[in-house]
Enzyme design. Structure first.
Site, PDB file in Angstrom:
ATOM      1  N   LYS A  45      44.915  48.250  46.291  1.00  0.00           N
ATOM      2  CA  LYS A  45      44.155  47.661  45.267  1.00  0.00           C
ATOM      3  C   LYS A  45      44.567  46.543  44.822  1.00  0.00           C
ATOM      4  O   LYS A  45      45.736  46.490  44.359  1.00  0.00           O
ATOM      5  CB  LYS A  45      44.024  48.674  44.015  1.00  0.00           C
ATOM      6  CG  LYS A  45      43.282  48.133  43.001  1.00  0.00           C
ATOM      7  CD  LYS A  45      43.224  48.971  41.829  1.00  0.00           C
ATOM      8  CE  LYS A  45      42.681  48.637  40.710  1.00  0.00           C
ATOM      9  NZ  LYS A  45      42.254  49.546  39.630  1.00  0.00           N
ATOM     10  N   ARG A  83      35.258  46.358  33.568  1.00  0.00           N
ATOM     11  CA  ARG A  83      35.783  46.273  32.462  1.00  0.00           C
ATOM     12  C   ARG A  83      34.917  46.321  31.187  1.00  0.00           C
ATOM     13  O   ARG A  83      35.301  46.793  30.104  1.00  0.00           O
ATOM     14  CB  ARG A  83      36.808  45.132  32.456  1.00  0.00           C
ATOM     15  CG  ARG A  83      37.885  45.345  33.293  1.00  0.00           C
ATOM     16  CD  ARG A  83      39.069  44.431  33.521  1.00  0.00           C
ATOM     17  NE  ARG A  83      39.891  44.516  34.585  1.00  0.00           N
ATOM     18  CZ  ARG A  83      40.860  43.754  35.239  1.00  0.00           C
ATOM     19  NH1 ARG A  83      40.936  42.281  34.725  1.00  0.00           N
ATOM     20  NH2 ARG A  83      41.535  43.620  36.323  1.00  0.00           N
ATOM     21  N   LYS A  90      46.766  41.720  35.374  1.00  0.00           N
ATOM     22  CA  LYS A  90      47.108  42.800  35.968  1.00  0.00           C
ATOM     23  C   LYS A  90      48.000  42.626  37.305  1.00  0.00           C
ATOM     24  O   LYS A  90      48.288  43.289  38.255  1.00  0.00           O
ATOM     25  CB  LYS A  90      46.107  43.832  36.606  1.00  0.00           C
ATOM     26  CG  LYS A  90      45.133  44.341  35.401  1.00  0.00           C
ATOM     27  CD  LYS A  90      44.322  45.683  35.495  1.00  0.00           C
ATOM     28  CE  LYS A  90      43.667  46.155  34.077  1.00  0.00           C
ATOM     29  NZ  LYS A  90      43.006  47.309  34.173  1.00  0.00           N
ATOM     30  N   LYS A 112      40.115  48.465  48.012  1.00  0.00           N
ATOM     31  CA  LYS A 112      39.623  47.945  46.621  1.00  0.00           C
ATOM     32  C   LYS A 112      39.784  46.541  46.322  1.00  0.00           C
ATOM     33  O   LYS A 112      41.056  46.187  46.170  1.00  0.00           O
ATOM     34  CB  LYS A 112      39.542  48.974  45.693  1.00  0.00           C
ATOM     35  CG  LYS A 112      38.957  48.403  44.325  1.00  0.00           C
ATOM     36  CD  LYS A 112      39.349  49.312  43.290  1.00  0.00           C
ATOM     37  CE  LYS A 112      38.957  48.913  41.883  1.00  0.00           C
ATOM     38  NZ  LYS A 112      39.212  49.754  40.870  1.00  0.00           N
ATOM     39  N   SER A 132      32.347  46.752  40.798  1.00  0.00           N
ATOM     40  CA  SER A 132      31.063  46.396  39.984  1.00  0.00           C
ATOM     41  C   SER A 132      30.948  44.657  40.038  1.00  0.00           C
ATOM     42  O   SER A 132      29.700  44.493  40.142  1.00  0.00           O
ATOM     43  CB  SER A 132      31.955  46.394  38.407  1.00  0.00           C
ATOM     44  OG  SER A 132      33.047  45.670  38.315  1.00  0.00           O
TER      45      SER A 132
END
Ligand code: PBG
Length: 332
Positions: free
Chosen positions: A202, A212, A225, A256, A282
């Site tokens: 990821k 988000r 992150k 991902k 998304s």
């Protein structure tokens, strides 16, 4: 015409492309509904189907509406859904204790879906961000994301989800050591049959923006992150993360985002052979929807072509917000 050269092409690839039947015969990969996992958003309330602005066609469902949607998904032949909670900002704390509350919105949704549609596999999300006052996936102390303390919280969260009836746990947090700790706890508590799909490769991606918004974490998130998600530049590190998670007890692994990381889908499948999934995230969904809404691309065809690319890259399955639309298209 030069001498010693055939006056015609020996290999005419176009022979096998001449008709739909010929193309079907030689087709190497297929997109099927059976390979799709549908990510869904759940929120408090009753009778609610609230549109997510940055993801046209995607909704936050109250539990009763989600159960209805789950029944429809099962009838469409979709084998699994993946539940993400939208938590009210007033419930978010720095300790994130709602994350392992057996009655939190995600756990209630798992239990109600398993009761109503037992044959539909239910996947979860394990990470603290929907419950965290600062929007991070881990517990923050003095500006630092605490790894081992977070893993303890994630284990509690995993057990609560297993008790609610989840089939597949999806740790998406990227803390080190969480797969081993969750696997040990599951075995110790009698949940040896619960599967883990690790978000193993990821990346720290800008493609998660609309998600988000959907879970209400964008406003809360302080900073980024990058201290726990993988640097988009790193391929070998991603492979090492996958290897580690498989060794620690993951049954399936995920790459991902999806399309921008197709190279890793192929490499992970070739290197380990384990069930490999891509998450068409998304931002990937939103880009297709936005261009299609403007009439700049044919949305259905781009959707199917992008899903085909995951199959071609070796993925066994894909998490995609398009799942019900693909099913309706393929089921005719
Ligand atoms: C959070 C989580 C994220 C996604 C799934 N779980 C976002 C993030 O890491 O910030 C992204 C899914 C998507 O963009 O569709 N742990």
């Amino acid at each position: 015409m030069r001498r010693n050269q055939a006056p015609f092409p020996k290999t005419r690839f176009r022979r096998a492309r001449r008709s739909a039947s010929m193309r079907a015969l030689v087709r190497e990969n297929r997109v099927s509904v059976e390979d799709l996992i549908w990510p869904v958003f759940v929120r408090e309330g009753h009778g609610i189907e609230e549109p997510v602005t940055s993801m046209p066609g995607v909704h936050r469902f109250s539990v009763n509406c989600l159960v209805k949607a789950a029944k429809e998904a099962h009838l469409l032949g979709i084998p699994a859904i993946c539940i993400f909670p939208y938590t009210d900002p007033s419930l978010k704390t720095e300790a994130c204790e709602i994350a392992w509350d057996p009655d939190n919105i995600a756990n209630r949704a798992i239990a109600e879906i398993k009761a109503a549609v037992p044959d539909l596999a239910v996947m979860t999300d394990i990470a603290l961000d929907p419950y965290n006052a600062n929007g991070h996936d881990g517990i923050v102390r003095d500006g630092e994301i605490m790894n081992d303390e977070t893993v303890e919280a994630l284990v509690k969260m995993a057990l609560a989800q297993a008790r609610a009836g989840a089939d597949i746990l999806g740790p998406s947090d990227m803390m080190d050591g969480r797969i081993g700790a969750i696997r040990d706890a599951l075995e110790a508590e009698g949940f040896g049959n619960v599967a883990i799909m690790s978000y193993a490769a990821k990346f720290a991606s800008a493609f998660y923006g609309p998600f988000r918004d959907a879970v209400g974490a964008s406003g809360a998130l302080k900073g980024d992150k990058k201290t726990y998600q993988i640097d988009p530049a790193n391929r070998r590190e991603a492979l090492r993360c996958v290897e580690r998670d498989l060794t620690d007890g993951a049954d399936m692994v995920m790459v991902k985002p999806g399309l921008p990381y197709l190279d890793l889908c192929r490499e992970v499948k070739d290197a380990f052979g384990a069930p490999t999934f891509a998450y068409q995230v998304s931002g990937e969904y939103a880009m297709v929807e936005a261009a299609a809404a403007n009439g700049w691309i044919d949305g259905d065809r781009v959707m199917m072509e992008s899903l085909m690319s995951f199959r071609r890259a070796g993925c066994d399955g894909v998490l995609t917000y398009f799942a019900p639309r693909v099913a309706r298209l393929l089921n005719g």
